[in-house]
Scaffold this active site. Structure first.
Site, PDB file in Angstrom:
ATOM      1  N   LYS A  39       7.991   4.061  -3.720  1.00  0.00           N
ATOM      2  CA  LYS A  39       7.119   5.195  -4.059  1.00  0.00           C
ATOM      3  C   LYS A  39       6.537   5.816  -2.789  1.00  0.00           C
ATOM      4  CE  LYS A  39       3.255   1.994  -4.787  1.00  0.00           C
ATOM      5  NZ  LYS A  39       2.542   1.190  -5.797  1.00  0.00           N
ATOM      6  N   ARG A 137      -6.049   0.658 -15.381  1.00  0.00           N
ATOM      7  CA  ARG A 137      -5.599   2.012 -15.033  1.00  0.00           C
ATOM      8  C   ARG A 137      -4.514   2.428 -16.020  1.00  0.00           C
ATOM      9  NH1 ARG A 137      -3.720   1.326  -8.831  1.00  0.00           N
ATOM     10  NH2 ARG A 137      -2.046   0.363 -10.011  1.00  0.00           N
ATOM     11  N   TYR A 259     -14.515  17.086  20.870  1.00  0.00           N
ATOM     12  CA  TYR A 259     -15.441  17.795  19.982  1.00  0.00           C
ATOM     13  C   TYR A 259     -16.795  17.088  19.882  1.00  0.00           C
ATOM     14  CZ  TYR A 259     -11.871  20.964  18.179  1.00  0.00           C
ATOM     15  OH  TYR A 259     -10.921  21.935  18.049  1.00  0.00           O
ATOM     16  N   MET A 307      -7.362  17.535  15.510  1.00  0.00           N
ATOM     17  CA  MET A 307      -6.232  17.756  14.604  1.00  0.00           C
ATOM     18  C   MET A 307      -4.897  17.427  15.276  1.00  0.00           C
ATOM     19  SD  MET A 307      -5.007  21.230  12.692  1.00  0.00           S
ATOM     20  CE  MET A 307      -6.547  21.496  11.847  1.00  0.00           C
TER      21      MET A 307
HETATM   22  C1  LIG Z   1       2.725  -0.175  -5.510  1.00  0.00           C
HETATM   23  C2  LIG Z   1       3.090  -1.138  -6.560  1.00  0.00           C
HETATM   24  C3  LIG Z   1       3.802  -2.295  -6.244  1.00  0.00           C
HETATM   25  C4  LIG Z   1       4.104  -2.695  -4.813  1.00  0.00           C
HETATM   26  O1  LIG Z   1       2.921  -3.195  -4.266  1.00  0.00           O
HETATM   27  P1  LIG Z   1       2.861  -3.787  -2.775  1.00  0.00           P
HETATM   28  O2  LIG Z   1       1.498  -4.341  -2.663  1.00  0.00           O
HETATM   29  O3  LIG Z   1       3.083  -2.617  -1.869  1.00  0.00           O
HETATM   30  O4  LIG Z   1       3.929  -4.776  -2.657  1.00  0.00           O
HETATM   31  C5  LIG Z   1       4.225  -3.114  -7.279  1.00  0.00           C
HETATM   32  N1  LIG Z   1       3.927  -2.817  -8.565  1.00  0.00           N
HETATM   33  C6  LIG Z   1       3.210  -1.731  -8.905  1.00  0.00           C
HETATM   34  C7  LIG Z   1       2.903  -1.482 -10.339  1.00  0.00           C
HETATM   35  C8  LIG Z   1       2.754  -0.863  -7.923  1.00  0.00           C
HETATM   36  O5  LIG Z   1       2.016   0.202  -8.259  1.00  0.00           O
END
Ligand SMILES: *Cc1c(COP(=O)(O)O)cnc(C)c1O
Length: 361
Positions: A39, A137, A259, A307
């Site tokens: 992801k 969640r 800055y 930046m």
């Molecule tokens: C992001 C995620 C993972 C991977 O988690 P890591 O801590 O990066 O290994 C696994 N399962 C779900 C549901 C996630 O959202």
């Protein structure tokens, strides 16, 4: 006519991504079937490069968060399960089915819509069922689980690839929530039709055999983030981030740098300016805190991160000159930089900017 500059001198920064190290990290955490979580563009490192490398190494299960992320790699990992963690929002059923995406179903409404789609089209569709065990969640809550357990026929038409849950504090092995979630998950699975389970993320893989399942889902550990904070990092470093020194100047005692004049030279100082700033994901919270490295020599960041620029006190490094490279991520890896920024390695990686020259090894 002006001569065009050498291609390399167009790039004052360079992000090297060691794809082979990602694959080695995946192999090192493997215990049985192990997915790759890709992801957020493979945690900022480039899913279109990372996913095919993992696929070539034998990985057959991939997770993204968004459907668009899955579409970007669907054709690059033929035959692999490609699951979308954030669920199946209404109207996308046809697209998921047409592209062989596996939704992670986290509500009864999602279950019902996906099962209805399967029945309407007379074909079994793959699904992962997400049970909430403490994150609150996504995932079926206790009352939805109750309903589904009483009426498992609602899954009719679906090929249930896995039932999964997600750990809240897996990087804190002493946190009692780990065991609570494990027990809740086992109880949930016992009430549902038999299907393979998916439990551990990266740190979950280090919680012991009780947290093994039919499919683990590591992400961060593949990309070199330490899954065992407080202990030596068992993972290989994956990124090298370098920036060229644009300019070195002498700053007299009493003058400030950057800055708002937040840093003042207490002695005659030499200040190196590099073209990396918060627009590159070199977070502004690193101001006054970060360390870069010239070869192995640490140089402290002084003043505010801008930046497009940041400034380092190189008074102790007399040989350093414009054109030299600094390593912006040091021997402590992304975790050390994250600590300096007051965040975690995940945020450092997923913030990495788009204007680095990216080199895949
Ligand atoms: C992001 C995620 C993972 C991977 O988690 P890591 O801590 O990066 O290994 C696994 N399962 C779900 C549901 C996630 O959202």
């Amino acid at each position: 006519m002006t001569a065009s500059p050498a291609a390399d001198s167009l790039w004052p920064t360079c992000l090297e991504i060691d794809t082979a190290a990602v694959v080695a990290n995946w192999q090192s955490v493997r215990r049985g079937p192990t997915a790759s979580v890709v992801k957020a563009d493979a945690y900022g490192l480039g899913a279109t490069k990372i996913a095919p490398a993992l696929h070539a190494a034998g990985c057959r299960h991939f997770f993204t968060a968004h459907p668009s992320e899955a579409m970007a790699i669907r054709d690059l990992i033929p035959g692999a399960m490609l699951a979308v963690l954030n669920g199946l929002w209404p109207g996308l059923e046809t697209d998921f089915a047409a592209n062989d995406l596996t939704p992670v179903l986290g509500t009864l409404d999602e279950v019902d819509r996906w099962a209805a789609h399967a029945r309407q089209n007379g074909r079994a569709l793959p699904a992962i069922l997400h049970i909430d065990t403490g994150m609150n969640r996504l995932g079926l809550d206790a009352s939805e689980l109750e309903v589904l357990a009483a009426d498992p026929a609602r899954l009719g038409g679906l090929t249930m690839r896995y039932v999964m849950t997600h750990l809240v504090s897996s990087e804190c092995p002493a946190d009692a929530i780990n065991e609570t979630q494990r027990i809740r998950f086992a109880a949930a699975c016992a009430r549902l039709p038999a299907m393979p389970r998916s439990l551990a993320n990266s740190s979950g893989l280090f919680l012991g055999a009780d947290f093994d399942s039919e499919l683990s889902r590591p992400g961060a550990a593949l990309y070199g983030v330490n899954p065992t904070p407080g202990q030596p990092n068992p993972q290989r470093s994956v990124v090298r981030l370098r920036a060229r020194v644009l300019h070195v100047r002498d700053v007299p005692q009493g003058e400030s740098v950057g800055y708002n004049g937040q840093w003042t030279a207490v002695r005659p100082s030499r200040i190196a300016t590099v073209s990396v700033g918060y627009a590159d994901g070199y977070l502004r919270s690193l101001s006054h805190r970060a360390t870069a490295y010239f070869d192995d020599q640490p140089v402290p960041l002084v003043g505010r991160v801008s930046m497009d620029l940041s400034t380092f006190d190189v008074t102790e490094v007399p040989g350093l000159a414009a054109g030299h490279w600094l390593d912006m991520i040091g021997p402590g890896g992304v975790d050390a930089l994250a600590a300096e920024a007051g965040t975690n390695g995940y945020e450092i990686l997923t913030s990495l900017g788009r204007r680095y020259k990216r080199v895949y090894l």
